[in-house]
Scaffold this motif. Structure first.
Motif, PDB file in Angstrom:
ATOM      1  N   ILE A  15      -3.742 -11.006  -4.859  1.00 15.27           N
ATOM      2  CA  ILE A  15      -3.400  -9.628  -4.512  1.00 15.27           C
ATOM      3  C   ILE A  15      -4.467  -9.056  -3.585  1.00 15.27           C
ATOM      4  O   ILE A  15      -5.668  -9.187  -3.838  1.00 15.27           O
ATOM      5  N   SER A  16      -4.036  -8.488  -2.471  1.00 15.47           N
ATOM      6  CA  SER A  16      -4.960  -8.010  -1.441  1.00 15.47           C
ATOM      7  C   SER A  16      -5.653  -6.726  -1.887  1.00 15.47           C
ATOM      8  O   SER A  16      -5.284  -6.122  -2.890  1.00 15.47           O
ATOM      9  N   GLY A  19      -3.205  -4.099  -2.037  1.00 11.30           N
ATOM     10  CA  GLY A  19      -2.461  -4.123  -3.298  1.00 11.30           C
ATOM     11  C   GLY A  19      -3.260  -3.461  -4.398  1.00 11.30           C
ATOM     12  O   GLY A  19      -2.721  -2.692  -5.203  1.00 11.30           O
TER      13      GLY A  19
ATOM     14  N   THR C  76       3.201  -5.111  -0.608  1.00 12.21           N
ATOM     15  CA  THR C  76       2.149  -5.633  -1.480  1.00 12.21           C
ATOM     16  C   THR C  76       2.434  -5.128  -2.885  1.00 12.21           C
ATOM     17  O   THR C  76       2.663  -3.938  -3.059  1.00 12.21           O
ATOM     18  N   ASP C 122      -9.967  -7.620   2.958  1.00 15.76           N
ATOM     19  CA  ASP C 122      -8.886  -8.499   3.385  1.00 15.76           C
ATOM     20  C   ASP C 122      -9.209  -9.139   4.733  1.00 15.76           C
ATOM     21  O   ASP C 122      -8.887 -10.315   4.976  1.00 15.76           O
TER      22      ASP C 122
END
Lengths: 364, 223, 140
Positions: A15-16, A19, C76, C122
């Motif tokens: 999960i980023s 997220g 997401t 990220d």
């Protein structure tokens, strides 16, 4: 028990960060905190550890567990359940019998002083035989399990205030968890059942901040129980205007007017139904046309009819008034008789007086 | 709260046994006080009637509500504020919807209620007029001289239901069950004090007017 | 029920007459927040789930705010949508879970909602992945 933080777990699941931020946004909303708190929640969650949770089910109907599990996985509530370690819940767990009890003992041993205990249902004191698990009375299991707990969450009105089993005449001698637990913090999450997001919101608060939220006089978290149904009710303007439904199918009911006269207990009930609503924010009792029952309050089963306006007294006043009339008439008649007697007596004692009696010359 | 584990217990007590006790005392007290007066009877009047008793009695009950000019000149404050207070109080008592629900449940009688902000305004008028009357009582030399402890007690037990009702309606005390319970309790205190104090005037007023009117009616006095 | 189909049942939708009055207060909150954004670069968000609404009232708010020039969809942990309303700087944000149930609903007053930006963590992760890929034998 994993020593990973929640954030690390989410990362492992691919999960980023986005997220995670979304998760924090939903969690902040779930905990009824203002959106400005989102960065704080994110920061706290980065280092939050999965707490071990032991769920004790006593005299209850499983409605509270149903309520919670009805929030389909993987909702945000589901995510929370992934991120607490629910080590014992005898309705939900696969293990049974000794293996189940062993799981509880193991969780207690591994996390002594740190685990959370969720109590669901009231505890019978009249006779332990009314409710036992694996031959252990509810009271014994509660005392044994709570001894090593960090905090206790009493889920549902039964655990919080005694609920239905506690209703008059209370044959099992049912009492609430908080009346037995004196040396640990107890968070009451009442409701019959409580709103699922409130149960998970309270768990989330503990998970996020590692502390218990601010509580009201009845041990309820103020974020969810701080305001009455009445204060948050969208039908409140009708109460203020004096527009009330008088039956469940009159013009007023169809127009969505206030349900006070139909027995709505909203003015005395503190809960979050009016804002959080039920069934994925679809609706809530008042929105579907039925008054609030007051299910998150102590003694709600004994607090008069669900369909009687809040201002109406209950009790045997009609019968008492009958006796009072009879007593009043008898006593009044007696008083009247006594008065007449006094009147007659004074009349009898009355002697005629003439001018001569006042003569100064009269001999003594 | 020593006797109650929480505000809900307190509210349930006020709505339950406390209400039953208060209502019983009120009924017994009022009946005793009334019968005591009525059973005393009056001396037989042997004179020839020149008019009817009931006509004069009924007329007097109504006509005495009209303000007498002479009295008004002597005590305008008492009359004006007295009228304002009684009207405002009766509106609050009889036209607030939760009160109507209570009356309906107990007596089976029902009538339409008023919009809550309107009732609220009348409550404010009633509260202010009561404070004004208290001030008048405490400052006016004659009133002060005539006032006994009972008058202050009667004022207090009448004022408490108004102020607690105002507080409960505006939810100024939390939790609400405590506010509502205090309001109901104050009414119960009023009910208990009622028969044994000057508050009995609410009933005896009409008896007194009837007797006077009936006597005058019999004598054929046109007033 | 003699086999009548659901479609055969007539449904009458009534527009409720009642309003909580929250619409007006939210719009004035937005107006104030926009001013703050322009003058002090202060962003603001409003949790729409934290206040009571009568049925239909939320839709009324959405239609008042309308749709502007930008629509963003994220994917997401389920879908998220960001609608810039006809009032520039006012964003209507909806978060859903994997089952398409709404989990959060906000109004954000900002130049661009924070979560839309690529996140540093990220980006780092992407960089590492690219570096690994390039140093690998299995280059594209």
């Amino acid at each position: 028990m994993t020593k990973q933080t929640l954030y690390e777990m989410l990362q492992q699941q691919g999960i980023s960060r986005r997220g995670f931020l979304k998760y924090c946004t939903a969690l902040t909303s779930l905990m009824a905190l203002p959106p400005a708190m989102i960065p704080t929640v994110a920061k706290a969650l980065e280092s939050a550890k999965r707490p071990s949770v032991i769920w004790l089910s006593f005299q209850e109907c499983t409605g509270c567990t149903e309520s919670l599990t009805r929030s389909h996985s993987p909702t945000i509530e589901g995510l929370i359940f992934d991120h607490i370690s629910l080590d014992y819940h005898h309705t939900l767990q696969a293990a049974s019998g000794e293996a189940a009890e062993h799981a509880r003992e193991q969780a207690m041993k591994d996390n002594y002083g740190k685990y959370l205990v969720v109590v669901d249902g009231s505890i019978p004191l009249a006779d332990p035989g009314y409710s036992t698990i694996a031959g252990i009375s509810n009271l014994d299991m509660l005392n044994e399990t709570v001894a090593g707990a960090a905090a206790v969450i009493a889920v549902g009105t039964c655990a919080a205030y005694g609920g239905l089993p506690h209703a008059d005449p209370n044959p099992t001698g049912a009492v609430s968890a908080s009346s037995l637990i004196k040396d640990k913090p107890v968070i009451n999450v009442p409701g019959c059942p409580p709103i699922p997001t409130v149960i998970s919101g309270v768990l989330a608060h503990y998970l996020t901040f590692g502390s218990i939220p601010e509580l009201d006089d009845l041990g309820r978290p103020k974020v969810f129980y701080g305001q009455s149904i009445h204060d948050r009710c969208y039908r409140r303007p009708f109460y203020d205007k004096g527009l009330f439904a008088e039956t469940f199918d009159d013009e007023g009911a169809k127009k969505g007017w206030c349900l006070y006269r139909l027995g709505c207990k909203g003015p005395m009930t503190y809960n979050a139904c009016a804002t959080l609503k039920w069934n994925q924010q679809t609706s809530w009792p008042v929105e579907s046309g039925h008054g609030c029952l007051g299910c998150s309050e102590p003694n709600f089963w004994d607090a008069g009819s669900f369909y009687q306006a809040l201002s109406i007294p209950d009790g045997d006043y009609a019968k008492a008034a009958g006796y009072a009339v009879a007593a009043g008439v008898v006593l009044g008649a007696a008083a009247g008789y006594a008065n007449q007697k006094i009147k007659a007596e004074s009349a009898a004692e009355h002697t005629e007086v003439s001018v001569d009696d006042f003569s100064l010359n009269k001999k003594q | 709260m020593e006797f109650f584990s929480n505000a809900n217990d307190f509210l349930m007590w006020t709505k339950g046994s406390a209400f039953t006790i208060a209502v019983s005392i009120f009924i017994v007290g009022v009946l005793v006080r009334l019968l005591e007066i009525l059973l005393l009877g009056r001396k037989t009047d042997y004179s020839e009637p020149r008019g009817t008793e009931w006509k004069g009695g009924l007329k007097n009950i109504i006509s005495r509500s009209v303000v007498d000019k002479g009295t008004f000149k002597r005590a305008p404050f008492v009359i004006v504020v007295g009228y304002i207070w009684h009207i405002a109080f009766l509106v609050v008592l009889l036209f607030f919807v939760p009160h109507i629900e209570l009356i309906k449940a107990i007596l089976g009688l029902q009538w339409p209620g008023l919009a809550t902000p309107l009732v609220d305004a009348f409550a404010v008028v009633a509260i202010v007029s009561m404070l004004a009357m208290l001030w008048h009582r405490m400052t006016h030399p004659v009133m002060k001289f005539l006032t006994t402890y009972e008058d202050y007690l009667v004022w207090l037990v009448t004022f408490l239901p108004l102020i607690t009702g105002y507080i409960a309606f505006h939810r100024m005390i939390a939790p609400y069950p405590l506010a509502l319970g205090l309001h109901i309790l104050s009414v119960e205190i009023l009910l208990i004090v009622f028969p044994f104090s000057k508050l009995m005037h609410a009933f005896t007023l009409f008896i007194a007017r009837w007797y006077t009117g009936a006597m005058m009616g019999r004598k054929g006095i046109e007033s | 029920m003699n086999g009548e189909s659901l479609a055969g049942i007539k449904v009458q939708v009534e527009t409720p007459e009642y309003e909580t009055g929250n619409l007006l207060s939210i719009i004035s909150e937005i107006q104030y927040a926009l001013q703050q954004l322009l003058e002090h670069k202060k962003v603001h968000s409003i949790d729409l789930r934290a206040m009571p609404w009568s049925s239909g009232e939320e839709q009324k708010l959405a239609s008042y705010l309308g749709k502007g020039e930008v629509f963003i969809e994220l994917n997401t942990l389920g879908k998220s949508t960001f609608i810039e309303t006809q009032f520039s700087g006012v964003w209507l944000v909806n978060h859903y879970n994997q089952e398409d149930e709404q989990i959060a609903k906000l109004i954000e007053i900002t130049y661009l909602p924070e979560i839309v930006f690529s996140q540093k963590e990220d980006i780092k992760n992407s960089l590492e992945r690219l570096q690994t890929a390039l140093s690998d034998d299995k280059q594209p």
